[in-house]
Scaffold this motif. Structure first.
Motif, PDB file in Angstrom:
ATOM      1  N   LEU A  42      -9.256   7.920   6.275  1.00  0.00           N
ATOM      2  CA  LEU A  42      -8.530   7.907   5.009  1.00  0.00           C
ATOM      3  C   LEU A  42      -9.278   7.092   3.953  1.00  0.00           C
ATOM      4  CD1 LEU A  42      -5.854   9.142   4.033  1.00  0.00           C
ATOM      5  CD2 LEU A  42      -4.757   6.981   4.577  1.00  0.00           C
ATOM      6  N   VAL A  43      -9.854   5.980   4.368  1.00  0.00           N
ATOM      7  CA  VAL A  43     -10.642   5.152   3.442  1.00  0.00           C
ATOM      8  C   VAL A  43     -11.887   5.905   2.998  1.00  0.00           C
ATOM      9  CG1 VAL A  43     -12.049   3.060   3.270  1.00  0.00           C
ATOM     10  CG2 VAL A  43      -9.775   2.949   4.299  1.00  0.00           C
ATOM     11  N   ASN A  44     -12.577   6.529   3.937  1.00  0.00           N
ATOM     12  CA  ASN A  44     -13.824   7.214   3.614  1.00  0.00           C
ATOM     13  C   ASN A  44     -13.622   8.500   2.821  1.00  0.00           C
ATOM     14  OD1 ASN A  44     -15.341   5.257   4.882  1.00  0.00           O
ATOM     15  ND2 ASN A  44     -15.417   6.343   6.825  1.00  0.00           N
ATOM     16  N   ARG A  45     -12.609   9.269   3.171  1.00  0.00           N
ATOM     17  CA  ARG A  45     -12.425  10.577   2.543  1.00  0.00           C
ATOM     18  C   ARG A  45     -11.584  10.547   1.274  1.00  0.00           C
ATOM     19  NH1 ARG A  45     -11.367  14.140   7.993  1.00  0.00           N
ATOM     20  NH2 ARG A  45     -13.484  13.932   8.806  1.00  0.00           N
ATOM     21  N   GLU A  46     -10.567   9.685   1.259  1.00  0.00           N
ATOM     22  CA  GLU A  46      -9.637   9.681   0.135  1.00  0.00           C
ATOM     23  C   GLU A  46      -9.641   8.368  -0.644  1.00  0.00           C
ATOM     24  OE1 GLU A  46      -5.774  11.336   0.943  1.00  0.00           O
ATOM     25  OE2 GLU A  46      -6.543  12.400   2.693  1.00  0.00           O
ATOM     26  N   LYS A  47     -10.608   7.510  -0.345  1.00  0.00           N
ATOM     27  CA  LYS A  47     -10.735   6.224  -1.040  1.00  0.00           C
ATOM     28  C   LYS A  47      -9.467   5.378  -0.928  1.00  0.00           C
ATOM     29  CE  LYS A  47     -14.782   7.504  -2.407  1.00  0.00           C
ATOM     30  NZ  LYS A  47     -15.776   7.427  -1.383  1.00  0.00           N
ATOM     31  N   ALA A  48      -8.849   5.392   0.249  1.00  0.00           N
ATOM     32  CA  ALA A  48      -7.658   4.569   0.482  1.00  0.00           C
ATOM     33  C   ALA A  48      -8.022   3.092   0.378  1.00  0.00           C
ATOM     34  CB  ALA A  48      -7.070   4.865   1.860  1.00  0.00           C
ATOM     35  N   VAL A  49      -7.043   2.283   0.023  1.00  0.00           N
ATOM     36  CA  VAL A  49      -7.235   0.844  -0.115  1.00  0.00           C
ATOM     37  C   VAL A  49      -6.554   0.160   1.065  1.00  0.00           C
ATOM     38  CG1 VAL A  49      -6.809  -1.159  -1.582  1.00  0.00           C
ATOM     39  CG2 VAL A  49      -7.239   1.074  -2.622  1.00  0.00           C
ATOM     40  N   LEU A  50      -7.315  -0.697   1.766  1.00  0.00           N
ATOM     41  CA  LEU A  50      -6.760  -1.484   2.865  1.00  0.00           C
ATOM     42  C   LEU A  50      -6.157  -2.757   2.303  1.00  0.00           C
ATOM     43  CD1 LEU A  50      -9.547  -1.352   5.615  1.00  0.00           C
ATOM     44  CD2 LEU A  50      -7.322  -0.255   5.693  1.00  0.00           C
ATOM     45  N   ILE A  51      -4.889  -2.997   2.599  1.00  0.00           N
ATOM     46  CA  ILE A  51      -4.211  -4.213   2.158  1.00  0.00           C
ATOM     47  C   ILE A  51      -3.715  -4.958   3.388  1.00  0.00           C
ATOM     48  CG2 ILE A  51      -2.283  -5.163   0.832  1.00  0.00           C
ATOM     49  CD1 ILE A  51      -4.316  -3.839  -0.962  1.00  0.00           C
ATOM     50  N   LEU A  92      -1.559  -0.351   4.877  1.00  0.00           N
ATOM     51  CA  LEU A  92      -1.108  -1.734   5.065  1.00  0.00           C
ATOM     52  C   LEU A  92      -1.345  -2.152   6.508  1.00  0.00           C
ATOM     53  CD1 LEU A  92       2.231  -1.349   3.135  1.00  0.00           C
ATOM     54  CD2 LEU A  92       0.210  -2.537   2.328  1.00  0.00           C
ATOM     55  N   LEU A  93      -1.813  -3.385   6.682  1.00  0.00           N
ATOM     56  CA  LEU A  93      -1.994  -3.891   8.028  1.00  0.00           C
ATOM     57  C   LEU A  93      -1.690  -5.376   8.081  1.00  0.00           C
ATOM     58  CD1 LEU A  93      -5.546  -4.822   8.912  1.00  0.00           C
ATOM     59  CD2 LEU A  93      -5.257  -3.439   6.883  1.00  0.00           C
ATOM     60  N   CYS A  94      -1.353  -5.828   9.263  1.00  0.00           N
ATOM     61  CA  CYS A  94      -1.126  -7.249   9.543  1.00  0.00           C
ATOM     62  C   CYS A  94      -1.672  -7.494  10.946  1.00  0.00           C
ATOM     63  CB  CYS A  94       0.360  -7.590   9.417  1.00  0.00           C
ATOM     64  SG  CYS A  94       1.409  -6.719  10.584  1.00  0.00           S
ATOM     65  N   ALA A  95      -1.281  -8.556  11.578  1.00  0.00           N
ATOM     66  CA  ALA A  95      -1.813  -8.866  12.903  1.00  0.00           C
ATOM     67  C   ALA A  95      -1.394  -7.839  13.951  1.00  0.00           C
ATOM     68  CB  ALA A  95      -1.382 -10.265  13.325  1.00  0.00           C
ATOM     69  N   SER A  96      -0.102  -7.491  13.982  1.00  0.00           N
ATOM     70  CA  SER A  96       0.377  -6.582  15.026  1.00  0.00           C
ATOM     71  C   SER A  96       1.041  -5.311  14.506  1.00  0.00           C
ATOM     72  CB  SER A  96       1.374  -7.314  15.923  1.00  0.00           C
ATOM     73  OG  SER A  96       2.513  -7.675  15.168  1.00  0.00           O
ATOM     74  N   GLY A  97       1.388  -5.266  13.244  1.00  0.00           N
ATOM     75  CA  GLY A  97       2.014  -4.082  12.669  1.00  0.00           C
ATOM     76  C   GLY A  97       3.449  -4.279  12.223  1.00  0.00           C
ATOM     77  N   ALA A  98       4.082  -5.381  12.612  1.00  0.00           N
ATOM     78  CA  ALA A  98       5.496  -5.601  12.273  1.00  0.00           C
ATOM     79  C   ALA A  98       5.686  -5.903  10.788  1.00  0.00           C
ATOM     80  CB  ALA A  98       6.068  -6.734  13.121  1.00  0.00           C
ATOM     81  N   ARG A  99       4.896  -6.810  10.249  1.00  0.00           N
ATOM     82  CA  ARG A  99       5.024  -7.164   8.828  1.00  0.00           C
ATOM     83  C   ARG A  99       4.626  -6.014   7.916  1.00  0.00           C
ATOM     84  NH1 ARG A  99       1.823 -12.721   8.887  1.00  0.00           N
ATOM     85  NH2 ARG A  99       0.966 -11.663  10.678  1.00  0.00           N
ATOM     86  N   SER A 100       3.641  -5.251   8.340  1.00  0.00           N
ATOM     87  CA  SER A 100       3.189  -4.149   7.483  1.00  0.00           C
ATOM     88  C   SER A 100       4.250  -3.057   7.359  1.00  0.00           C
ATOM     89  CB  SER A 100       1.862  -3.577   7.971  1.00  0.00           C
ATOM     90  OG  SER A 100       1.907  -3.255   9.327  1.00  0.00           O
ATOM     91  N   LYS A 101       5.119  -2.913   8.347  1.00  0.00           N
ATOM     92  CA  LYS A 101       6.225  -1.946   8.227  1.00  0.00           C
ATOM     93  C   LYS A 101       7.197  -2.402   7.137  1.00  0.00           C
ATOM     94  CE  LYS A 101       5.924  -0.239  12.916  1.00  0.00           C
ATOM     95  NZ  LYS A 101       6.513  -0.233  14.253  1.00  0.00           N
ATOM     96  N   LYS A 109       9.172   0.937  -2.704  1.00  0.00           N
ATOM     97  CA  LYS A 109      10.125   0.529  -3.743  1.00  0.00           C
ATOM     98  C   LYS A 109       9.415   0.286  -5.069  1.00  0.00           C
ATOM     99  CE  LYS A 109      11.856  -3.613  -4.120  1.00  0.00           C
ATOM    100  NZ  LYS A 109      12.443  -4.902  -3.832  1.00  0.00           N
ATOM    101  N   LEU A 110       8.160  -0.166  -4.996  1.00  0.00           N
ATOM    102  CA  LEU A 110       7.368  -0.409  -6.202  1.00  0.00           C
ATOM    103  C   LEU A 110       6.808   0.885  -6.807  1.00  0.00           C
ATOM    104  CD1 LEU A 110       5.380  -3.596  -5.108  1.00  0.00           C
ATOM    105  CD2 LEU A 110       7.228  -3.473  -6.799  1.00  0.00           C
ATOM    106  N   GLY A 111       6.978   2.001  -6.099  1.00  0.00           N
ATOM    107  CA  GLY A 111       6.542   3.290  -6.633  1.00  0.00           C
ATOM    108  C   GLY A 111       5.261   3.848  -6.036  1.00  0.00           C
ATOM    109  N   TYR A 112       4.716   3.227  -4.998  1.00  0.00           N
ATOM    110  CA  TYR A 112       3.515   3.751  -4.348  1.00  0.00           C
ATOM    111  C   TYR A 112       3.927   4.915  -3.455  1.00  0.00           C
ATOM    112  CZ  TYR A 112       1.070  -0.228  -6.206  1.00  0.00           C
ATOM    113  OH  TYR A 112       0.514  -1.128  -7.067  1.00  0.00           O
ATOM    114  N   SER A 113       3.363   6.075  -3.741  1.00  0.00           N
ATOM    115  CA  SER A 113       3.820   7.296  -3.073  1.00  0.00           C
ATOM    116  C   SER A 113       3.100   7.587  -1.762  1.00  0.00           C
ATOM    117  CB  SER A 113       3.658   8.494  -4.012  1.00  0.00           C
ATOM    118  OG  SER A 113       2.297   8.627  -4.401  1.00  0.00           O
ATOM    119  N   ASN A 114       1.915   7.055  -1.569  1.00  0.00           N
ATOM    120  CA  ASN A 114       1.135   7.374  -0.377  1.00  0.00           C
ATOM    121  C   ASN A 114       0.828   6.095   0.399  1.00  0.00           C
ATOM    122  OD1 ASN A 114      -0.436   8.588   1.539  1.00  0.00           O
ATOM    123  ND2 ASN A 114      -1.883   9.510   0.110  1.00  0.00           N
ATOM    124  N   VAL A 115       1.844   5.577   1.078  1.00  0.00           N
ATOM    125  CA  VAL A 115       1.717   4.319   1.818  1.00  0.00           C
ATOM    126  C   VAL A 115       1.705   4.622   3.313  1.00  0.00           C
ATOM    127  CG1 VAL A 115       2.790   2.090   2.294  1.00  0.00           C
ATOM    128  CG2 VAL A 115       2.931   3.070   0.013  1.00  0.00           C
TER     129      VAL A 115
END
Length: 135
Positions: A42-51, A92-101, A109-115
């Protein structure tokens, strides 16, 4: 009824196929989580941003190469500054995946459509032998 008796193997195959589709969903694989390999694509093909939504200390201790830090507590103010175009894919990522959910709900809620959420977080990133850097 005669059709069912004569073609019982078709019904067994249909039930088996349904079970193979259902099991990954029950384990959490089909519930919106993204594998590390899929995130890289996703990062390589669609220029996704890792947060990375870990705290600043956790981020400094080690994070995915190219990931930007926006701690979960500050996500509402930091995310719009990091990703201005709300149509760009955000992983979105965190240590295990719980916070990123939880962060995904905030981003939507902020309007990001492709999360997307990296399933397993940084742990799955490391297990896939993908690069990690420290600040």
């Amino acid at each position: 009824m005669n059709f069912i008796v004569e073609n019982w193997y078709l019904f067994v195959m249909a039930i088996g196929s349904g079970a193979m589709l259902l099991v990954p969903m029950l384990k959490g694989g089909g519930m919106g989580g993204l594998s590390a390999a899929a995130a890289v694509q996703l990062v390589n093909r669609e220029k996704a941003v890792l947060i990375d939504v870990c705290s600043a200390d956790e981020y400094a201790a080690g994070h995915a190469v190219g990931a930007r830090n926006a701690p979960l507590a500050d996500l509402e103010t930091r995310l719009p500054a990091l990703v201005k175009n709300k149509a760009v894919p955000v992983v979105l990522l965190c240590a295990s995946g719980a916070r990123s959910k939880r962060a995904a709900a905030i981003a939507r809620k902020l309007g990001y459509s492709n999360v997307q959420v990296l399933s397993g977080g940084l742990n799955s990133w490391k297990e896939a032998n993908l690069p990690v850097e420290k600040v």
